[in-house]
Design an enzyme around this catalytic site. Structure first.
Site, mmCIF file in Angstrom:
data_model
loop_
_atom_site.group_PDB
_atom_site.id
_atom_site.type_symbol
_atom_site.label_atom_id
_atom_site.label_comp_id
_atom_site.label_asym_id
_atom_site.label_seq_id
_atom_site.Cartn_x
_atom_site.Cartn_y
_atom_site.Cartn_z
ATOM 1 C CG PHE A 34 -1.974 0.957 1.300
ATOM 2 C CD1 PHE A 34 -3.157 0.750 0.597
ATOM 3 C CD2 PHE A 34 -1.842 2.116 2.044
ATOM 4 C CE1 PHE A 34 -4.182 1.678 0.652
ATOM 5 C CE2 PHE A 34 -2.862 3.052 2.095
ATOM 6 C CZ PHE A 34 -4.045 2.834 1.395
ATOM 7 C CG ASP A 94 -0.684 -2.538 6.639
ATOM 8 O OD1 ASP A 94 -1.841 -2.826 6.993
ATOM 9 O OD2 ASP A 94 -0.391 -1.474 6.061
ATOM 10 C CE1 TYR A 140 -9.726 3.183 6.369
ATOM 11 C CE2 TYR A 140 -8.829 4.036 8.422
ATOM 12 C CZ TYR A 140 -8.675 3.726 7.082
ATOM 13 O OH TYR A 140 -7.478 3.957 6.471
ATOM 14 C CE LYS A 141 -8.497 0.266 4.456
ATOM 15 N NZ LYS A 141 -7.095 0.149 4.107
ATOM 16 N NE ARG A 187 -10.006 -2.359 -3.382
ATOM 17 C CZ ARG A 187 -9.456 -1.767 -2.328
ATOM 18 N NH1 ARG A 187 -8.270 -2.147 -1.903
ATOM 19 N NH2 ARG A 187 -10.068 -0.800 -1.703
#
Ligand SMILES: *Cc1c(COP(=O)(O)O)cnc(C)c1O
Length: 406
Positions: A128, A205, A230-231, A380
């Site tokens: 990322f 991560d 928050y995912k 995605r």
């Protein structure tokens, strides 16, 4: 059997199907395929936040800090450790953002192992952006060398690649357990062991794995981990991150952002910084209490449903998405940029097609089909096991098909 009948059958046999109704907006005719970027809110979150404002913040005022709030980073951290991370109490804390937490962990790890002879930081080209930028900045700050693993963009980093890239010069390795673009699930236990064989430390991560796969940090002997809430954990936009530090490192390690909340007895306000014992020393400033209220709702649900059942549904969701891909999108020239083996992927798939652009995804959003775009030509499709239905997957992917020329 048609795909529609397949989707209906899968929904009717889904033991977690009822959890969907715990989420706001789940009855609306929206295909939400981006819960891996921002999870839906729970219905109870609206009540929990309102009660917090009315009774805790409004009623207790500044007393709230001593009564509950100061303890929340560790209390919610322990619940997250138990429900999601496979971590015993006392090693997980809620703080900052993933970016800041990763910075603190990488610097703490370097302080423990780096030397003039052990001066390499290992990372991969497909990680990322924030992870790549952070490590580039830290390498400049500390005069370290970066060693890049060239990962397959449609898969991810392998154990063999880690073995090849690490050795007596390696200080710290930073990797994502699930690749944010391809959805590739790295072999966390084997890679952790490979890093340790090289005498180095690993920072994982977990942004795309927390709440989608079973993790087992303690069992794998992971050194450090961080991730966002928050995912798949539905903490809401910008909810704080988590940091995990294995207990064997806690007595000796120090993080680099010395703030009053990480100090032994913060309210003494005394001269000089002395870190609080244990994971508390990884705090820096005032904790973000609001975001922890929303994530508590999800953690309660995860504990009830179990990560094993959540992972099982996630595998079925991505398997169905691949089935729909094969039937509707592959014949029009689309390519699957995600591993086909469910055991080697997390909870999203990426579909590449030369005709997919940012404008394609904007048009899908206008029609209430909400995946996200990943350059150069990827869409995605994120599947959040507690809130996504099989019908929703089919509806969204049919619309993706409708955007392609036959
Ligand atoms: C979403 C995500 C982040 C986000 O970091 P923030 O500091 O919350 O912006 C970091 N790493 C990965 C792998 C992600 O998927």
């Amino acid at each position: 059997m048609t795909l529609q009948q397949r989707a209906e059958e899968l929904d009717s046999h889904d033991p977690l199907a009822h959890y969907r109704h715990h989420f706001i907006g789940s009855d609306a005719p929206v295909s939400y395929l981006d819960g891996n970027s921002l999870g839906r809110p729970l219905k109870r979150t609206a009540d929990d936040v309102a009660a917090f404002i009315r009774d805790d913040w409004g009623g207790r005022l500044i007393r709230g800090w001593d009564e509950h709030w100061l303890a929340m980073p560790q209390a919610i951290g322990d619940q997250l450790g138990r429900a999601v991370l496979g971590a015993a109490p006392g090693q997980t804390i809620i703080a900052d953002s993933t970016t800041v937490v990763l910075y603190k962990l990488i610097r703490a790890a370097l302080a423990a192992v780096a030397s003039p002879d052990r001066n390499e930081l290992v990372l991969d080209t497909e990680n990322f952006p924030t992870d790549r930028y952070l490590v580039e900045g830290i390498a400049l700050e500390e005069g370290l060398t970066l060693r890049w693993i060239q990962a397959d963009p449609a898969a991810g980093v392998t154990v063999e690649q880690v073995r090849e890239a690490t050795g007596p010069r390696t200080a710290v390795v930073l990797l994502s357990q699930i690749a944010y673009r391809s959805g590739h699930l790295a072999d966390l236990p084997a890679i952790t062991a490979a890093v340790h064989d090289a005498g180095a430390l690993v920072v994982w991560d977990l942004c795309h794995s927390a709440g989608s796969v079973e993790i087992g940090l303690d069992e794998a002997g992971v050194d450090f981990a961080a991730g966002c809430t928050y995912k798949y954990l539905n903490g809401g936009p910008g909810s704080p991150a988590f940091a995990y530090v294995n207990h064997r490192h806690l007595p000796s390690l120090n993080q680099p952002i010395w703030g009053w909340m990480g100090r032994k007895d913060a309210f003494e306000m005394a001269a000089g910084y002395e870190p609080a014992a244990g994971i508390r020393g990884f705090l820096s400033g005032t904790p973000a209490i609001f975001g922890m209220i929303a994530m508590k709702g999800t953690l309660d649900l995860v504990e009830e449903a179990s990560m094993a059942a959540i992972r099982e549904k996630s595998e079925k969701l991505t398997a169905f998405a691949v089935e729909v891909f094969d039937a509707l999108l592959a014949p029009l020239g689309a390519e699957l940029a995600t591993p086909r083996d469910p055991a080697r992927r997390g909870s999203h798939i990426t579909v590449d097609h030369a005709e997919f652009t940012k404008a394609t995804v904007e048009a899908l959003w206008d029609g209430d089909v909400i995946p996200d775009f990943r350059a150069p030509h990827g869409i995605r499709v994120g599947l959040s096991p507690l809130s996504t239905s099989f019908r929703e997957v089919l509806q969204g992917m049919e619309e993706m098909r409708n955007r392609l020329h036959a």
